[in-house]
Design an enzyme around this catalytic site. Sequence first.
Site, short mmCIF file in Angstrom:
data_model
loop_
_atom_site.label_atom_id
_atom_site.label_comp_id
_atom_site.label_asym_id
_atom_site.label_seq_id
_atom_site.Cartn_x
_atom_site.Cartn_y
_atom_site.Cartn_z
N LEU A 17 2.74 -1.18 4.28
CA LEU A 17 2.44 0.04 4.67
C LEU A 17 3.96 0.93 3.56
O LEU A 17 4.94 0.79 4.57
CB LEU A 17 2.38 1.01 5.66
N ASP A 18 4.07 1.30 3.09
CA ASP A 18 5.65 1.53 2.38
C ASP A 18 5.63 2.99 2.82
O ASP A 18 5.16 3.38 2.52
CB ASP A 18 5.44 1.25 0.17
N ALA A 19 6.98 3.40 2.77
CA ALA A 19 7.02 4.77 3.42
C ALA A 19 6.21 5.10 4.84
O ALA A 19 6.33 6.72 4.08
CB ALA A 19 7.34 5.12 1.59
N VAL A 20 5.40 4.64 4.87
CA VAL A 20 4.31 5.51 6.25
C VAL A 20 5.02 6.12 7.15
O VAL A 20 4.21 7.40 7.47
CB VAL A 20 3.74 4.03 5.99
N VAL A 22 0.96 -0.93 0.08
CA VAL A 22 0.17 0.08 -0.30
C VAL A 22 0.66 1.31 -0.25
O VAL A 22 1.37 1.92 1.04
CB VAL A 22 -1.03 0.08 0.90
#
Length: 588
Positions: A241-244, A143
Amino acid sequence: MLSIFEQLQERVNHHLQVIYADVELQDSFEQLAQQLMLTMHIEHSDKVQVPLRHYNNWDQSDIMLITYGDSIEQSEENPLKTLHHFLREYCLDTINSVHILPFFPYSSDDGFSVIDYSSVNESLGNWDDISVLCSDFRLMSDVVINHCSARSAWFNNFIKGEGPGSDFFFTASPEDDTSQVVRPRTSDLLRLTETANGEKYVWCTFSHDQVDFDFRNPKVLIAFVSIIRQYLDIGIRLFRLDAVAFLWKKLGTSCINLEQTHEAIRLLRTLIEHAVADAVIITETNIPNRQNLTYFGNANEAHGIYNFSLPPLLVNTLVTGSCRHLKAWLGSMPPAQNGTFFFNFIASHDGIGLRPAEGLLNDDELSSLVNTMQNFGGRISWRKAENGGQKAYEINIALYDALQGTIKGPDKWGLERFICAHAIMFGLEGIPGLYIHSLLGTTNDYEKVKNTSQNRSINRHKWDYNKLKEALDSPVEQHSKVLKRMSHLLSVRKIQPAFHPNATQFTLQLGDQIFGFWRQSLDRRQSIFCINNISDQEQVIRLSDINLIGTDNWVDLLTEKTICHEDLELVLTPYRAVWISNISPQQH
């Protein structure tokens, strides 16, 4: 007494009050909570699943392969179908989970600049291909929550000043104080964009093709909850959760790890696990170790966090022949509570991140590691340092090449060193994530770097499936040797109760050339001593130093050889790993 539906409403409402405490909203918190629950298809009590607190929806058999949808290609076939064929032929007995890196239409960054979150990239396949993969493997999807492509319909609407997305993006002024902002790139933070409403400076944490969302607008949150619900309906159960860490921006701050970001993760977890109780969130936060650990929250944020300090520390250990720093770090790590886990990896589609080694390796040691990797053909990606200069952010190199030698140079122990690295990773507390190019022993792809001008392409090779099968079917090929030995390690690992992701772990003190740790199963019946010679010299340990219980029978699980109590010493050839257990595989 409140119904479970009303209790959930109260929780969602509380999350929203924390996130939007300083934001003036058009709708009330109650209205927004109701909208989010409807978006997640939780309309009434019958739709609410009640997740068990501190319950582990995973065990030692959970092993994840990390891959692009087109890491393996075959003419006249969708790459997702080819990937599925490969997984069924070579991985079905060892791997049960697959992380397919962003498989959506994109404009740059090999998928992480998403144009459309709701469709599959046509060059890879379609949702049916994803659904079929979900029937054989637990699937993890990205995501990409911090930013999207500047070519997306949402950003086009932002430029036009109308339609969905027109108010989705974070803007600032060049006059604003952004001096504290932490970034992983050296490009300008703000991108000048001509819009129907005049010139706007759009916030770009990563690149100017990756425009950052403004989560102060709850419509952005609703859009992502809708996206996640779509993925759940298709059968996806794990969400990365990418680069969240960069999600919430506030001028005058570092714009990383802000409290609103943590609360947004808690909110997403609440919604996701009350919709599907066994769904899992993993946060991708490539930051210093102490900051990374905060994403567990109080066992109410991420179920899993990437163990980002492991790759640089383990590679450093094996090229220096000293485990001093790895041992100190492992001994200081808190155990993951039940209901949470470490996601262990030593190679990925990105490089070996160096920020997670800050405070663990000093500047001279980091420089030595960087120089060694450059000597082995690696590239370096840079970031802006606090003093305005540049600092090494990431080493880009295929792991097989990274471990071809030591700080003294290449040697004959490359394969043994590479297998030792994975024996260590597979034994550690947590769930292992294995990059497809490590499973296959793929080396640096210089041609791809030349074609793309991107350092990260060095470890993003695309295999022709027929050529790959030829290599894997030839016993003399390194790819065949690596796959065979990796598969053996995984086959042994997945049936050991002491390798449960939440089983006890204790770091052993066996000197700087031998890295050891002890695992004990949750029922305390099985112990495994993981002993690894991390040097290029033969090492000898006294069995009395690892304190084997005299009444038990002990066996090396990897060779199935019995460890005799009469033997006073154990001789370890360079980079040999042993898993000494009081229960043999046949006893399970």
